[in-house]
Design a protein around this motif. Structure first.
Motif, short mmCIF file in Angstrom:
data_model
loop_
_atom_site.label_atom_id
_atom_site.label_comp_id
_atom_site.label_asym_id
_atom_site.label_seq_id
_atom_site.Cartn_x
_atom_site.Cartn_y
_atom_site.Cartn_z
N ASN A 44 -4.42 3.55 -2.90
CA ASN A 44 -4.54 2.12 -2.60
C ASN A 44 -5.78 1.54 -3.27
O ASN A 44 -5.73 0.46 -3.87
CB ASN A 44 -4.62 1.88 -1.09
N PRO B 203 -5.13 6.38 1.02
CA PRO B 203 -6.14 5.34 0.77
C PRO B 203 -6.76 5.41 -0.63
O PRO B 203 -7.15 4.39 -1.18
CB PRO B 203 -7.20 5.57 1.86
N GLU B 204 -6.82 6.61 -1.22
CA GLU B 204 -7.38 6.73 -2.57
C GLU B 204 -6.50 6.00 -3.58
O GLU B 204 -6.99 5.28 -4.46
CB GLU B 204 -7.52 8.20 -2.99
N GLY C 143 0.82 -1.20 0.00
CA GLY C 143 0.00 0.00 0.00
C GLY C 143 0.85 1.25 0.00
O GLY C 143 2.06 1.20 0.19
N ASN D 273 -0.34 6.54 3.82
CA ASN D 273 -1.30 7.62 4.08
C ASN D 273 -2.04 8.06 2.81
O ASN D 273 -2.32 9.24 2.65
CB ASN D 273 -0.58 8.81 4.73
#
Length: 119
Positions: free
Chosen positions: A96, A93-94, A88, A91
């Motif tokens: 990922n 998440p988009e 990943g 920091n």
């Protein structure tokens, strides 16, 4: 690569590996000159349509070597069953979510597979 070999007197080997190490192709003796290689042992790679997720057709070529079915054969290189290799993005998440859609790792790189399984 030829110029580099000549200049430095070393053997050069080209391959492909996503920065995330989720999809890796290794060169195989006798592969086509412009190929990336074949998927490293243990990696299930494919080329898929990024919009539908459907696996793309195998690339076909005419005698001079022109691809005859680019519309059907070119898609995004994906790794199936490799998400465990992807740690990943820190920091983010988009990002990922963009790379790990539908259980596959989507490299963001376009490619095709020929009839011998070379990418």
């Amino acid at each position: 690569m030829r110029a580099f070999r000549r200049r430095f007197g070393i053997t050069c080997v080209a391959g492909y590996g996503s920065t995330e190490n989720a999809v890796v192709f290794v060169p195989i003796p006798g592969m086509p000159a412009d190929a990336l290689g074949q998927a490293q042992e243990g990696i299930d790679a494919a080329v898929a349509d990024p919009e539908t997720g459907a696996i793309c057709a195998v690339a076909t070529f005419d005698d001079p070597g022109r691809m005859m079915n680019a519309e059907a054969a070119i898609g995004e290189i994906v790794g199936r069953k490799v998400l465990g290799r992807f740690e990943g993005y820190y920091n983010n998440p988009e990002a990922n979510a963009q790379r790990s859609r539908n259980g596959w790792f989507w490299t963001g790189d376009l490619g095709y597979v020929d009839e011998d399984g070379f990418f």
